[in-house]
Design an enzyme around this catalytic site. Structure first.
Site, PDB file in Angstrom:
ATOM      1  N   LYS A 287     -55.643-170.589 -51.187  1.00  0.00           N
ATOM      2  CA  LYS A 287     -57.065-170.356 -51.449  1.00  0.00           C
ATOM      3  C   LYS A 287     -57.540-171.434 -52.398  1.00  0.00           C
ATOM      4  O   LYS A 287     -56.762-171.916 -53.241  1.00  0.00           O
ATOM      5  CB  LYS A 287     -57.280-168.978 -52.100  1.00  0.00           C
ATOM      6  CG  LYS A 287     -58.649-168.419 -51.843  1.00  0.00           C
ATOM      7  CD  LYS A 287     -58.725-167.892 -50.431  1.00  0.00           C
ATOM      8  CE  LYS A 287     -59.940-167.129 -50.075  1.00  0.00           C
ATOM      9  NZ  LYS A 287     -59.827-166.461 -48.777  1.00  0.00           N
TER      10      LYS A 287
ATOM     11  N   GLY B 255     -72.235-152.145 -43.749  1.00  0.00           N
ATOM     12  CA  GLY B 255     -72.486-153.581 -43.602  1.00  0.00           C
ATOM     13  C   GLY B 255     -73.024-153.876 -42.220  1.00  0.00           C
ATOM     14  O   GLY B 255     -72.796-153.110 -41.261  1.00  0.00           O
TER      15      GLY B 255
ATOM     16  N   GLY C  45     -73.136-157.565 -41.378  1.00  0.00           N
ATOM     17  CA  GLY C  45     -72.979-159.014 -41.393  1.00  0.00           C
ATOM     18  C   GLY C  45     -72.069-159.432 -40.258  1.00  0.00           C
ATOM     19  O   GLY C  45     -71.927-158.720 -39.255  1.00  0.00           O
ATOM     20  N   ASN C  46     -71.423-160.580 -40.404  1.00  0.00           N
ATOM     21  CA  ASN C  46     -70.618-161.128 -39.303  1.00  0.00           C
ATOM     22  C   ASN C  46     -69.578-160.139 -38.786  1.00  0.00           C
ATOM     23  O   ASN C  46     -69.471-159.910 -37.578  1.00  0.00           O
ATOM     24  CB  ASN C  46     -69.952-162.432 -39.762  1.00  0.00           C
ATOM     25  CG  ASN C  46     -68.972-162.955 -38.734  1.00  0.00           C
ATOM     26  OD1 ASN C  46     -67.767-162.875 -38.915  1.00  0.00           O
ATOM     27  ND2 ASN C  46     -69.486-163.465 -37.625  1.00  0.00           N
TER      28      ASN C  46
HETATM   29  P1  NAD Z   1     -71.617-161.039 -44.518  1.00  0.00           P
HETATM   30  O1  NAD Z   1     -72.086-161.672 -45.774  1.00  0.00           O
HETATM   31  O2  NAD Z   1     -71.932-161.681 -43.197  1.00  0.00           O
HETATM   32  O3  NAD Z   1     -72.167-159.526 -44.426  1.00  0.00           O
HETATM   33  C1  NAD Z   1     -72.013-158.603 -45.461  1.00  0.00           C
HETATM   34  C2  NAD Z   1     -72.807-157.354 -45.088  1.00  0.00           C
HETATM   35  O4  NAD Z   1     -72.551-156.353 -46.063  1.00  0.00           O
HETATM   36  C3  NAD Z   1     -74.330-157.557 -45.063  1.00  0.00           C
HETATM   37  O5  NAD Z   1     -74.884-156.797 -44.023  1.00  0.00           O
HETATM   38  C4  NAD Z   1     -74.776-156.980 -46.403  1.00  0.00           C
HETATM   39  O6  NAD Z   1     -76.131-156.520 -46.397  1.00  0.00           O
HETATM   40  C5  NAD Z   1     -73.803-155.835 -46.520  1.00  0.00           C
HETATM   41  N1  NAD Z   1     -73.623-155.311 -47.875  1.00  0.00           N
HETATM   42  C6  NAD Z   1     -73.398-155.984 -49.024  1.00  0.00           C
HETATM   43  N2  NAD Z   1     -73.261-155.115 -50.035  1.00  0.00           N
HETATM   44  C7  NAD Z   1     -73.388-153.877 -49.505  1.00  0.00           C
HETATM   45  C8  NAD Z   1     -73.347-152.565 -50.023  1.00  0.00           C
HETATM   46  N3  NAD Z   1     -73.121-152.346 -51.316  1.00  0.00           N
HETATM   47  N4  NAD Z   1     -73.522-151.519 -49.174  1.00  0.00           N
HETATM   48  C9  NAD Z   1     -73.767-151.715 -47.863  1.00  0.00           C
HETATM   49  N5  NAD Z   1     -73.809-152.941 -47.316  1.00  0.00           N
HETATM   50  C10 NAD Z   1     -73.637-153.993 -48.131  1.00  0.00           C
HETATM   51  O7  NAD Z   1     -70.044-160.869 -44.698  1.00  0.00           O
HETATM   52  P2  NAD Z   1     -68.911-160.770 -43.581  1.00  0.00           P
HETATM   53  O8  NAD Z   1     -68.465-162.137 -43.218  1.00  0.00           O
HETATM   54  O9  NAD Z   1     -69.325-159.808 -42.540  1.00  0.00           O
HETATM   55  O10 NAD Z   1     -67.723-160.140 -44.451  1.00  0.00           O
HETATM   56  C11 NAD Z   1     -67.686-158.752 -44.774  1.00  0.00           C
HETATM   57  C12 NAD Z   1     -66.353-158.443 -45.423  1.00  0.00           C
HETATM   58  O11 NAD Z   1     -65.295-158.806 -44.537  1.00  0.00           O
HETATM   59  C13 NAD Z   1     -66.037-159.163 -46.734  1.00  0.00           C
HETATM   60  O12 NAD Z   1     -65.230-158.311 -47.517  1.00  0.00           O
HETATM   61  C14 NAD Z   1     -65.204-160.349 -46.272  1.00  0.00           C
HETATM   62  O13 NAD Z   1     -64.361-160.844 -47.295  1.00  0.00           O
HETATM   63  C15 NAD Z   1     -64.396-159.697 -45.177  1.00  0.00           C
HETATM   64  N6  NAD Z   1     -63.838-160.624 -44.185  1.00  0.00           N
HETATM   65  C16 NAD Z   1     -64.654-161.418 -43.451  1.00  0.00           C
HETATM   66  C17 NAD Z   1     -64.098-162.248 -42.486  1.00  0.00           C
HETATM   67  C18 NAD Z   1     -64.957-163.101 -41.602  1.00  0.00           C
HETATM   68  O14 NAD Z   1     -64.397-163.761 -40.723  1.00  0.00           O
HETATM   69  N7  NAD Z   1     -66.272-163.080 -41.741  1.00  0.00           N
HETATM   70  C19 NAD Z   1     -62.694-162.302 -42.309  1.00  0.00           C
HETATM   71  C20 NAD Z   1     -61.885-161.455 -43.076  1.00  0.00           C
HETATM   72  C21 NAD Z   1     -62.467-160.622 -44.012  1.00  0.00           C
END
Ligand code: NAD
Length: 427
Positions: free
Chosen positions: A106, A218, A220-221
């Site tokens: 990291k 959530g 997001g992605n």
């Molecule tokens: P993102 O930033 O695209 O989306 C995050 C989502 O969570 C958004 O919809 C946001 O509004 C919501 N959110 C934030 N705080 C919140 C709360 N308190 N209550 C409800 N919703 C809330 O992030 P992502 O890429 O979807 O990642 C989400 C999680 O998955 C993170 O923990 C990240 O570390 C983990 N992760 C992501 C990936 C990846 O490929 N994107 C891979 C492994 C792990």
């Protein structure tokens, strides 16, 4: 005064617990409790006002006994060495549990991209690579995007390394745009991976996604593509929640006859915030942000941020819930784990459940090294195979050794890394 939360102490605590279960010898414990290598360096950047500003950069390489280190680079104003150490450690276990030939790394830079021009951010990216050029590359350590870094940052970093080495090396870094060495399927990979494991957990219970319901934290992605595949499989998502930056609070959006990816994506911004006015016109009920956890569903998918299912709210999980699939990193605390274990809720732990992302990044690296790119179907087919195998490895370990699934996943991952260290004669 209570001690501030230290993620590296937590990562070491989790390791110690499993080291005891595995009865690891003292040398292996000492080796795996700490990163193998830690780089800390200065990145001087000429800013737009003509002055030079010096940023602090990090790269922690936790363990590369199973292959080159792999892990993201974060840009964050509050980045600390201990956060980077913890995340590097977790990457080692994540790569090991899905059995891809990579170690854990990291990186980070203490900076706030909100207050930096793109040219200044490019300077940080190129400066980071200049400091680390001797220690990264597809045979040593492969970075990727993470918090506040994007495919554009990855291309700048790749370009800088290629200039230094005088040759093309797309396998050095992942998360690049498609067409610049990126892999098809990466956008979907983490969310789809979550649902591949949910599908298999349901199979163990004699069920299929068709006819089951889910509530998701959530949008997001990760959550978006989890919702997409789950509904494609015939499941029904009745609730999603998100953070609303304008109101500085969270909301849950409920639709009892089923939310869909297509409907929600059209009213969601790039930060994963659903437009509440438009949602209401589409028939969604607007509920408090924490309502997602108490829905009467078969599956809960926390896919937002860490520390969300806790000792305080785990007892609000509805008695109908059979599976908790951790799309996010670290969404449940140890107290919540105890509640879920007592209630026999089937937990799919984060470093297994969301490993689809790093697995697809590994595919990107392989494709880059071959200079030959696969179709989306081929990428997702291979991803499904790896996630499904990893799921059954953990499920079997949990069943035969009577372990909680999180501990079972750790046992597999730590055992694999410890065994690689022994075979190499390190311990
Ligand atoms: P993102 O930033 O695209 O989306 C995050 C989502 O969570 C958004 O919809 C946001 O509004 C919501 N959110 C934030 N705080 C919140 C709360 N308190 N209550 C409800 N919703 C809330 O992030 P992502 O890429 O979807 O990642 C989400 C999680 O998955 C993170 O923990 C990240 O570390 C983990 N992760 C992501 C990936 C990846 O490929 N994107 C891979 C492994 C792990």
């Amino acid at each position: 005064m209570s001690k501030p939360f230290n993620p590296f102490e937590m990562a070491q605590g989790q390791f110690d617990k499993v080291a005891d279960i595995l009865d690891l010898d003292q040398g292996t414990r000492e080796l795996l409790r700490w990163p193998l290598r830690e780089h800390q360096f200065a990145i001087p950047v000429r800013m737009d006002d003509g002055k030079v500003k010096v940023f602090r950069g990090f790269r922690v390489q936790h363990n590369d006994a199973r292959g080159p280190n792999k892990g993201g680079i974060r840009f964050h104003p509050h980045e600390t060495l201990d956060t980077v150490r913890a995340l590097a450690t977790w990457m080692t276990w994540k790569c090991a549990v899905v059995d891809i030939p990579l170690g854990g790394g990291k990186g980070g830079v203490i900076c706030d991209p909100h207050h930096l021009s793109m040219r200044e951010q490019e300077g940080i990216c190129r400066g980071w690579v200049r400091q680390m050029a001797k220690h990264v590359g597809y045979l040593q350590d492969v970075p990727a995007p993470d918090v506040m870094t994007s495919p554009q940052h990855m291309v700048w970093m790749m370009d800088e390394l290629e200039v230094i080495h005088g040759q093309k090396e797309p396998g050095f870094i992942t998360g690049k745009p498609v067409g610049m060495g990126g892999s098809l399927g990466r956008t979907e990979a983490t969310g789809y991976g979550v649902i591949y494991t949910v599908r298999e957990a349901l199979k163990l219970m004699g069920l299929t996604p068709k006819g089951t319901t889910a509530s998701v934290q959530g949008f997001g992605n990760v959550a978006q593509y989890a919702v997409q595949l789950f509904t494609q499989y015939g499941g029904k998502v009745i609730c999603v929640s998100c953070w609303d930056n304008a109101d500085q609070k969270t909301y849950s959006f409920r639709k009892m006859d089923g939310a869909t990816f297509e409907e929600l994506i059209g009213i969601t911004d790039k930060f994963g915030t659903v437009d509440k006015v438009k949602a209401k016109t589409l028939g969604y009920e607007l509920l408090p942000g924490d309502a997602w956890i108490e829905q009467e569903v078969d599956i809960l998918i926390p896919a937002a941020i860490e520390n969300q299912v806790t000792g305080d709210n785990a007892n609000r999980i509805h008695k109908k819930v059979k599976i908790v699939a951790e799309g996010a990193n670290g969404p449940s605390t140890p107290e919540a784990d105890r509640v879920m274990e007592e209630r026999s809720i089937y937990l799919i732990p984060d470093f297994l459940c969301n490993a689809g992302g790093v697995t697809c990044s590994y595919f990107e690296q392989v494709q880059g090294n071959m200079n030959h790119y696969w179709s989306k179907e081929e990428v997702l087919g291979k991803l499904d195979g790896i996630m499904t195998n990893a799921f059954y490895g953990v499920a079997e370990m949990a069943r035969t050794k009577r372990l909680f699934t999180r501990d079972a996943a750790y046992v597999i991952a730590i055992n694999r890394v410890a065994s690689a260290c022994r075979q190499r004669g390190w311990v």
